[in-house]
Design an enzyme around this catalytic site. Structure first.
Site, PDB file in Angstrom:
ATOM      1  N   PRO A 252       0.818  -1.219   0.000  1.00  0.00           N
ATOM      2  CG  PRO A 252      -0.272  -1.233   2.064  1.00  0.00           C
ATOM      3  CD  PRO A 252       0.551  -2.072   1.158  1.00  0.00           C
TER       4      PRO A 252
ATOM      5  CD  GLU B 115       2.102  -5.187  10.730  1.00  0.00           C
ATOM      6  OE1 GLU B 115       1.975  -3.996  10.400  1.00  0.00           O
ATOM      7  OE2 GLU B 115       1.144  -5.966  10.897  1.00  0.00           O
TER       8      GLU B 115
ATOM      9  NE  ARG C 210      -7.345  -6.924 -20.790  1.00  0.00           N
ATOM     10  CZ  ARG C 210      -7.510  -5.704 -21.310  1.00  0.00           C
ATOM     11  NH1 ARG C 210      -6.759  -4.704 -20.913  1.00  0.00           N
ATOM     12  NH2 ARG C 210      -8.402  -5.499 -22.247  1.00  0.00           N
TER      13      ARG C 210
ATOM     14  CG  ASP D 182      -2.288   6.598 -22.114  1.00  0.00           C
ATOM     15  OD1 ASP D 182      -1.482   7.518 -22.146  1.00  0.00           O
ATOM     16  OD2 ASP D 182      -3.109   6.373 -23.023  1.00  0.00           O
TER      17      ASP D 182
HETATM   18 CL1  6GU Z   1      -0.345  -3.799  -3.775  1.00  0.00          CL
HETATM   19  N1  6GU Z   1      -0.624  -4.720  -1.327  1.00  0.00           N
HETATM   20  C1  6GU Z   1      -1.208  -4.739  -0.129  1.00  0.00           C
HETATM   21  N2  6GU Z   1      -0.790  -5.629   0.781  1.00  0.00           N
HETATM   22  N3  6GU Z   1      -2.194  -3.925   0.213  1.00  0.00           N
HETATM   23  C2  6GU Z   1      -2.597  -3.065  -0.716  1.00  0.00           C
HETATM   24  C3  6GU Z   1      -2.040  -2.987  -1.980  1.00  0.00           C
HETATM   25  C4  6GU Z   1      -1.030  -3.846  -2.258  1.00  0.00           C
HETATM   26  N4  6GU Z   1      -2.644  -2.027  -2.676  1.00  0.00           N
HETATM   27  C5  6GU Z   1      -3.552  -1.525  -1.873  1.00  0.00           C
HETATM   28  N5  6GU Z   1      -3.524  -2.134  -0.684  1.00  0.00           N
END
Ligand code: 6GU
Length: 228
Positions: free
Chosen positions: A85, A112, A150, A165
């Site tokens: 994230p 974590e 794809r 894009d």
């Molecule tokens: Cl790519 N990974 C994780 N663990 N949580 C996320 C994410 C990715 N994208 C949004 N939340």
């Protein structure tokens, strides 16, 4: 394109055998190998995590299994993606960029996160799907591989239905409008007359209008500022 996915849940990636990506894999245009991170541990419990330096809640993925796995795979020189994230936001242009890579390695973290030294040494890309938290990188890996695969040149149907894009075939990076198939009337709902008119210019005009209207209503951020 060759894709390696490293995870403690190899079964999570089973859906990659299905649909368009599965078809591409069958045809050899995209090859996918899923690796169990625990195969690169040496203790009886096959431990992949440990408590964080500095204290705090949760566990951190130990560097040694990752380092050994990435070395064994030969990840040097590949695009090495860590879903997190805290990464750069994934979008269609990013997918198209990844689709140009010969080799993609996706490192699925849990807990974590992965010891930062692994990320610093190996990762070329840290990718986020959006502003929410997943339990691990596996679901993100499915999304990233499907979006990129794809777009790999030579894949069935990707010649005119895909541009770098913008979304799908929507003109000018706008959202796709509604689509219909037979029957003409169903449960009292009727297919718009223009689509049954045979007037190709009128149909093209209607589709552009629908696309623009839907984009204005749902995603005005995709429109140029002057036409919002
Ligand atoms: Cl790519 N990974 C994780 N663990 N949580 C996320 C994410 C990715 N994208 C949004 N939340």
């Amino acid at each position: 394109m060759h894709v390696d996915v490293v995870t403690i849940f190899p079964d999570y990636l089973a859906p990659l055998r299905l649909g368009l990506v599965g078809k591409a894999a069958e045809r050899g245009l995209v090859t996918i190998a899923v690796h169990d991170l625990r195969d690169y541990t040496h203790d009886v419990h096959r431990t992949v995590d440990d408590s964080p330096y500095g204290g705090g809640a949760g566990m951190v993925m130990r560097p040694e299994p990752w380092w050994e796995a990435l070395t064994a795979i030969g990840a040097g020189g590949a695009r090495v993606v860590v879903p997190t994230p805290a990464g750069r936001r994934f979008d269609q242009a990013y997918a198209a960029d990844l689709a140009r890579a010969e080799r993609l390695v996706i490192c699925c973290g849990r807990y974590e996160g992965i010891d930062q030294r692994v990320v610093d040494h190996w990762a070329t890309d840290e990718i986020s799907l959006g502003d929410y938290v997943l339990g691990g990188g596996e679901a993100a890996a499915l999304v990233i591989v499907e979006a990129a695969a794809r777009l790999v040149p030579g894949l069935v149907g990707n010649v005119e239905s895909i541009s770098d894009d913008s979304f799908g075939a929507g003109p000018d990076g706008m959202l796709e409008g509604p689509v219909y198939t037979r029957p003409e009337t169903y449960e009292g709902y009727v297919v718009p007359a223009v689509l049954r008119s045979g007037d190709h210019a009128a149909i093209a005009r209607w589709r552009r209008e629908q696309s623009r209207e839907r984009t204005r209503a749902r995603r005005p951020d995709l429109l140029p500022p002057e036409s919002r």
